[in-house]
Every structure is written in structure tokens, then in C-alpha cells.
Design a protein around this motif. Structure first.
Motif, PDB file in Angstrom:
ATOM      1  N   THR A  73     -18.342  46.443  21.763  1.00 50.91           N
ATOM      2  CA  THR A  73     -17.462  46.952  20.725  1.00 50.91           C
ATOM      3  C   THR A  73     -16.825  48.250  21.189  1.00 50.91           C
ATOM      4  OG1 THR A  73     -18.790  45.942  18.988  1.00 50.91           O
ATOM      5  CG2 THR A  73     -17.360  47.775  18.348  1.00 50.91           C
ATOM      6  N   VAL A  74     -15.502  48.352  21.005  1.00 48.59           N
ATOM      7  CA  VAL A  74     -14.777  49.557  21.390  1.00 48.59           C
ATOM      8  C   VAL A  74     -13.978  50.053  20.191  1.00 48.59           C
ATOM      9  CG1 VAL A  74     -14.624  48.783  23.784  1.00 48.59           C
ATOM     10  CG2 VAL A  74     -12.731  48.328  22.222  1.00 48.59           C
ATOM     11  N   THR A  75     -13.650  51.325  20.198  1.00 55.41           N
ATOM     12  CA  THR A  75     -12.846  51.937  19.140  1.00 55.41           C
ATOM     13  C   THR A  75     -11.664  52.663  19.761  1.00 55.41           C
ATOM     14  OG1 THR A  75     -14.784  52.246  17.715  1.00 55.41           O
ATOM     15  CG2 THR A  75     -12.828  53.531  17.188  1.00 55.41           C
ATOM     16  N   TRP A  76     -10.458  52.293  19.321  1.00 52.18           N
ATOM     17  CA  TRP A  76      -9.228  52.907  19.797  1.00 52.18           C
ATOM     18  C   TRP A  76      -8.514  53.604  18.643  1.00 52.18           C
ATOM     19  CZ3 TRP A  76      -6.670  48.400  23.064  1.00 52.18           C
ATOM     20  CH2 TRP A  76      -7.430  48.215  24.236  1.00 52.18           C
ATOM     21  N   ASP A  77      -7.721  54.637  18.964  1.00 49.94           N
ATOM     22  CA  ASP A  77      -6.932  55.354  17.965  1.00 49.94           C
ATOM     23  C   ASP A  77      -5.476  55.414  18.423  1.00 49.94           C
ATOM     24  OD1 ASP A  77      -5.821  56.948  16.054  1.00 49.94           O
ATOM     25  OD2 ASP A  77      -7.048  58.713  16.469  1.00 49.94           O
ATOM     26  N   GLY A  95       0.540  58.993  19.592  1.00 50.89           N
ATOM     27  CA  GLY A  95       1.884  59.094  19.041  1.00 50.89           C
ATOM     28  C   GLY A  95       2.446  57.795  18.509  1.00 50.89           C
ATOM     29  N   LEU A  96       1.605  56.780  18.330  1.00 44.37           N
ATOM     30  CA  LEU A  96       2.075  55.509  17.793  1.00 44.37           C
ATOM     31  C   LEU A  96       2.020  55.531  16.264  1.00 44.37           C
ATOM     32  CD1 LEU A  96       0.321  53.086  20.304  1.00 44.37           C
ATOM     33  CD2 LEU A  96       2.571  54.160  20.456  1.00 44.37           C
ATOM     34  N   ASN A  97       2.905  54.782  15.626  1.00 48.63           N
ATOM     35  CA  ASN A  97       3.035  54.805  14.172  1.00 48.63           C
ATOM     36  C   ASN A  97       2.011  53.922  13.480  1.00 48.63           C
ATOM     37  OD1 ASN A  97       5.234  56.576  14.292  1.00 48.63           O
ATOM     38  ND2 ASN A  97       6.700  54.891  14.483  1.00 48.63           N
ATOM     39  N   ALA A  98       0.763  54.103  13.812  1.00 43.17           N
ATOM     40  CA  ALA A  98      -0.314  53.341  13.177  1.00 43.17           C
ATOM     41  C   ALA A  98      -0.741  54.041  11.899  1.00 43.17           C
ATOM     42  CB  ALA A  98      -1.493  53.210  14.125  1.00 43.17           C
ATOM     43  N   THR A  99      -1.094  53.255  10.882  1.00 41.56           N
ATOM     44  CA  THR A  99      -1.498  53.816   9.592  1.00 41.56           C
ATOM     45  C   THR A  99      -3.007  53.939   9.475  1.00 41.56           C
ATOM     46  OG1 THR A  99      -1.467  51.602   8.596  1.00 41.56           O
ATOM     47  CG2 THR A  99       0.557  52.912   8.456  1.00 41.56           C
ATOM     48  N   GLY A 142     -15.263  37.974  15.477  1.00 41.94           N
ATOM     49  CA  GLY A 142     -14.508  36.807  15.036  1.00 41.94           C
ATOM     50  C   GLY A 142     -13.634  37.016  13.817  1.00 41.94           C
ATOM     51  N   ALA A 143     -13.762  38.137  13.130  1.00 43.92           N
ATOM     52  CA  ALA A 143     -12.960  38.409  11.935  1.00 43.92           C
ATOM     53  C   ALA A 143     -11.886  39.437  12.252  1.00 43.92           C
ATOM     54  CB  ALA A 143     -13.846  38.901  10.801  1.00 43.92           C
ATOM     55  N   GLY A 144     -10.692  39.248  11.683  1.00 46.04           N
ATOM     56  CA  GLY A 144      -9.621  40.201  11.879  1.00 46.04           C
ATOM     57  C   GLY A 144      -9.943  41.551  11.263  1.00 46.04           C
ATOM     58  N   VAL A 145      -9.493  42.622  11.903  1.00 49.42           N
ATOM     59  CA  VAL A 145      -9.714  43.977  11.402  1.00 49.42           C
ATOM     60  C   VAL A 145      -8.363  44.644  11.159  1.00 49.42           C
ATOM     61  CG1 VAL A 145     -11.932  44.183  12.579  1.00 49.42           C
ATOM     62  CG2 VAL A 145      -9.860  44.966  13.727  1.00 49.42           C
ATOM     63  N   SER A 146      -8.370  45.670  10.332  1.00 41.96           N
ATOM     64  CA  SER A 146      -7.146  46.397  10.028  1.00 41.96           C
ATOM     65  C   SER A 146      -6.570  46.995  11.303  1.00 41.96           C
ATOM     66  CB  SER A 146      -7.435  47.501   9.014  1.00 41.96           C
ATOM     67  OG  SER A 146      -6.281  48.270   8.763  1.00 41.96           O
ATOM     68  N   ASN A 147      -5.277  46.737  11.550  1.00 40.72           N
ATOM     69  CA  ASN A 147      -4.665  47.217  12.791  1.00 40.72           C
ATOM     70  C   ASN A 147      -3.605  48.274  12.573  1.00 40.72           C
ATOM     71  OD1 ASN A 147      -2.278  45.816  12.005  1.00 40.72           O
ATOM     72  ND2 ASN A 147      -3.081  43.924  12.906  1.00 40.72           N
ATOM     73  N   GLY A 148      -3.372  48.661  11.331  1.00 37.97           N
ATOM     74  CA  GLY A 148      -2.463  49.767  11.059  1.00 37.97           C
ATOM     75  C   GLY A 148      -1.016  49.504  11.407  1.00 37.97           C
ATOM     76  N   GLY A 149      -0.554  48.257  11.258  1.00 41.45           N
ATOM     77  CA  GLY A 149       0.846  47.956  11.509  1.00 41.45           C
ATOM     78  C   GLY A 149       1.147  47.445  12.905  1.00 41.45           C
ATOM     79  N   LEU A 150       0.134  46.956  13.612  1.00 39.75           N
ATOM     80  CA  LEU A 150       0.340  46.377  14.940  1.00 39.75           C
ATOM     81  C   LEU A 150       1.349  45.233  14.869  1.00 39.75           C
ATOM     82  CD1 LEU A 150      -0.604  46.209  17.953  1.00 39.75           C
ATOM     83  CD2 LEU A 150      -2.256  44.493  17.174  1.00 39.75           C
ATOM     84  N   THR A 151       2.263  45.170  15.827  1.00 40.79           N
ATOM     85  CA  THR A 151       3.366  44.208  15.992  1.00 40.79           C
ATOM     86  C   THR A 151       4.549  44.497  15.070  1.00 40.79           C
ATOM     87  OG1 THR A 151       2.722  42.456  14.422  1.00 40.79           O
ATOM     88  CG2 THR A 151       1.699  42.386  16.621  1.00 40.79           C
ATOM     89  N   SER A 152       4.433  45.472  14.170  1.00 37.12           N
ATOM     90  CA  SER A 152       5.578  45.830  13.328  1.00 37.12           C
ATOM     91  C   SER A 152       5.892  47.330  13.452  1.00 37.12           C
ATOM     92  CB  SER A 152       5.309  45.455  11.870  1.00 37.12           C
ATOM     93  OG  SER A 152       4.134  46.081  11.391  1.00 37.12           O
ATOM     94  N   SER A 153       4.935  48.182  13.066  1.00 40.44           N
ATOM     95  CA  SER A 153       5.140  49.626  13.200  1.00 40.44           C
ATOM     96  C   SER A 153       4.954  50.093  14.643  1.00 40.44           C
ATOM     97  CB  SER A 153       4.177  50.396  12.290  1.00 40.44           C
ATOM     98  OG  SER A 153       4.410  50.097  10.930  1.00 40.44           O
ATOM     99  N   TYR A 154       4.088  49.425  15.369  1.00 40.50           N
ATOM    100  CA  TYR A 154       3.868  49.773  16.780  1.00 40.50           C
ATOM    101  C   TYR A 154       3.412  48.529  17.531  1.00 40.50           C
ATOM    102  CZ  TYR A 154      -1.217  49.688  16.090  1.00 40.50           C
ATOM    103  OH  TYR A 154      -2.511  49.293  15.838  1.00 40.50           O
TER     104      TYR A 154
END
Length: 270
Positions: free
Chosen positions: A27-31, A36-40, A81-93
Motif C-alpha cells: 500500500t502506498v500513499t500519494w499526494d 501543484g495538481l488540482n486534486a481535491t 480491489g475497491a475504488g478509492v477517492s482520487n480527487g478529480g483524476l482524469t478530469s481536474s488532473y
């Protein structure tokens, strides 16, 4: 500290044996916002990345020499196996792997390429970058012989990169126009982007395994020829990328495999 991994990209069809034994994904954690990416969201904890594939492999029909160029955009993060909140991945960033790989095909033991048979590939080079950018990335091909191009993003930043692993073990094949490959490469985070890599930190990554699959090969894979070269294009598809710690017996063979297309589709859990 470097780490190694396999990417599957412009070559497709059935998975090849991996020379490195990897344990279960870690398991890894990214920010993304820290770069500077527009993630929420301020952090994304995941142990799998769902990726797509847009690439062109140019193969010389006589010598078998090839160049594989393309992008592997991350479309979803998953945790067990379950989707997690991505903060606007593929749209905001957007986050994507941009790569170029080189090598040589052989047919019946001699250099060359026969689209109707089984051709084996040996990789001789690889460079790639993990890139983040604001906006939703789009990937298009101008024609059946063109490399894919990217649009819709701004403010791109290089987060990590690597090259072909000196440990070897990289190989691939094309059978009946459907390719597959497993390529091992180093994976080195950009030291100036330490805020992006929360856990483990940039010195704590060991390996990344990237495994591509395709839901409908007749619609996402095409093979054409022009001027003595074959052009193998992949327009979409899907797969997984995850970090893994190597088994103790394989520490000398850490791998980050890049690029294989046309594997049998395996459904993903949303």
C-alpha cells in the motif's frame, strides 16, 4: 534510491514469465496536490492503479528492429480491489506514464518480423517518466502510422522516471498480430517531488509491476504496413500497476516491467 519494475505498453497478447519473484502489492500513499495538481484530496492511499494504453510500435520487416512509443494513463486508484477517492483524476488532473522502448524481433530464430507467425522480441532500451498535469488528458493518433499525441493538459511535472534494468529478463512476442511483453526497468522518484510520495517516502520504493490487458483486441489493436515497416497501434485497453516488495531470493533481480498489450481481459472491481 532506485527501484525496478515492468511496464506493458506497445507489445500485446499473453503474459510472459517474470524473472523476479514479487510479493503481494504494498500500500502506498500519494499526494497529487503537493506537486501543484488540482486534486481535491490531500492524499490517495492505494495498492493498485488501473491504467489504459495508447502506443505505436514501429517494426522493420527485414531487420526486426522496433521502437515502441506511447502513454499509459492512470484511470483509477484501488485499495484491495475497491475504488478509492482520487480527487478529480482524469478530469481536474492527470497522471500518466510516457515511454519509449527499443529492441529487435526475430522469427524462426533469425532477425525479422512475420505478422502471420510468432515473433519473439528482445528489448535493448527503455526510457519513461511518470508525469502529472492539470486537466483531463486526451490521446489521439493522426493516422495509422503516427505515434499518439496528448492534449488537454497544462503544467506538466515529472514525478519519477527510469530506464531498462541491467538485470535483464526483458522479452516479448507477437502472435498473429497480437503482442505481449514484460520489460524490467529502474524506477527513480524525482527528488524535488518528495511531497508527492507520502508513504513510503521517495527512498522507500522497491518495485512496480505493470500488467496490461485489453477488453476487445479487435477494436483497440491494429496492424498496418508502410515503406517496409509494420505499425502496431494500441488505442485504449486496460491493465494494472502496483508496487511490490521482491521476495528475498530475488533481491538481485528487482524489476519494473513496462509494456505488454493484448493480454486476456480480467474484469476489474470498481
Amino acid at each position: 534510491m532506485g527501484y525496478t519494475r515492468p511496464i506493458f505498453g506497445g507489445l500485446i497478447a499473453a503474459a510472459l514469465a517474470c524473472g523476479t519473484a514479487l510479493a503481494a502489492p504494498i500500500t502506498v500513499t500519494w499526494d497529487p496536490a503537493a506537486s501543484g495538481l488540482n486534486a481535491t484530496v490531500s492524499s490517495i492511499t492505494q495498492n493498485n492503479q488501473v491504467v489504459s494504453d495508447f502506443s505505436t510500435t514501429v517494426i522493420n520487416a527485414t531487420t526486426g528492429a522496433f521502437t515502441d512509443t506511447g502513454y499509459l494513463p492512470i484511470t483509477q486508484f484501488q485499495l484491495n480491489g475497491a475504488g478509492v477517492s482520487n480527487g478529480g483524476l482524469t478530469s481536474s488532473y492527470s497522471l500518466y506514464y510516457e515511454f519509449t522502448a527499443t529492441g529487435t524481433f526475430s522469427y524462426n530464430g533469425s532477425p525479422g518480423f512475420n505478422p502471420g507467425g510468432t515473433d519473439n522480441a528482445t528489448f535493448t532500451g527503455l526510457t519513461y517518466s511518470l508525469i502529472g498535469a492539470n486537466g483531463g488528458a486526451s490521446f489521439t493518433f493522426a493516422n495509422p502510422t503516427a505515434n499518439p499525441t496528448i492534449s488537454g493538459t497544462t503544467g506538466a511535472v515529472t514525478l519519477a522516471g527510469g530506464s531498462l534494468s541491467p538485470s535483464g529478463g526483458s522479452s516479448g512476442s507477437v502472435t498473429g498480430g497480437l503482442p505481449s511483453a514484460q520489460v524490467f526497468a529502474t524506477f527513480v522518484p524525482n527528488s524535488s517531488e518528495s511531497g508527492f510520495f507520502i508513504a513510503p517516502p521517495i527512498t522507500g520504493y522497491v518495485g512496480l509491476n505493470l500488467d496490461s490487458a485489453f477488453t476487445n483486441t479487435t477494436s483497440v489493436v491494429s496492424l498496418s504496413s508502410s515503406g517496409g515497416d509494420y505499425y502496431l497501434q494500441v488505442n485504449g485497453g486496460g491493465g494494472d500497476a502496483n508496487f511490490a516488495v521482491p521476495e528475498p531470493s530475488s533481491l538481485a533481480l528487482l524489476g519494473f516491467g513496462l509494456l505488454g498489450l493484448g493480454l486476456m481481459f480480467r474484469p476489474k472491481t470498481a
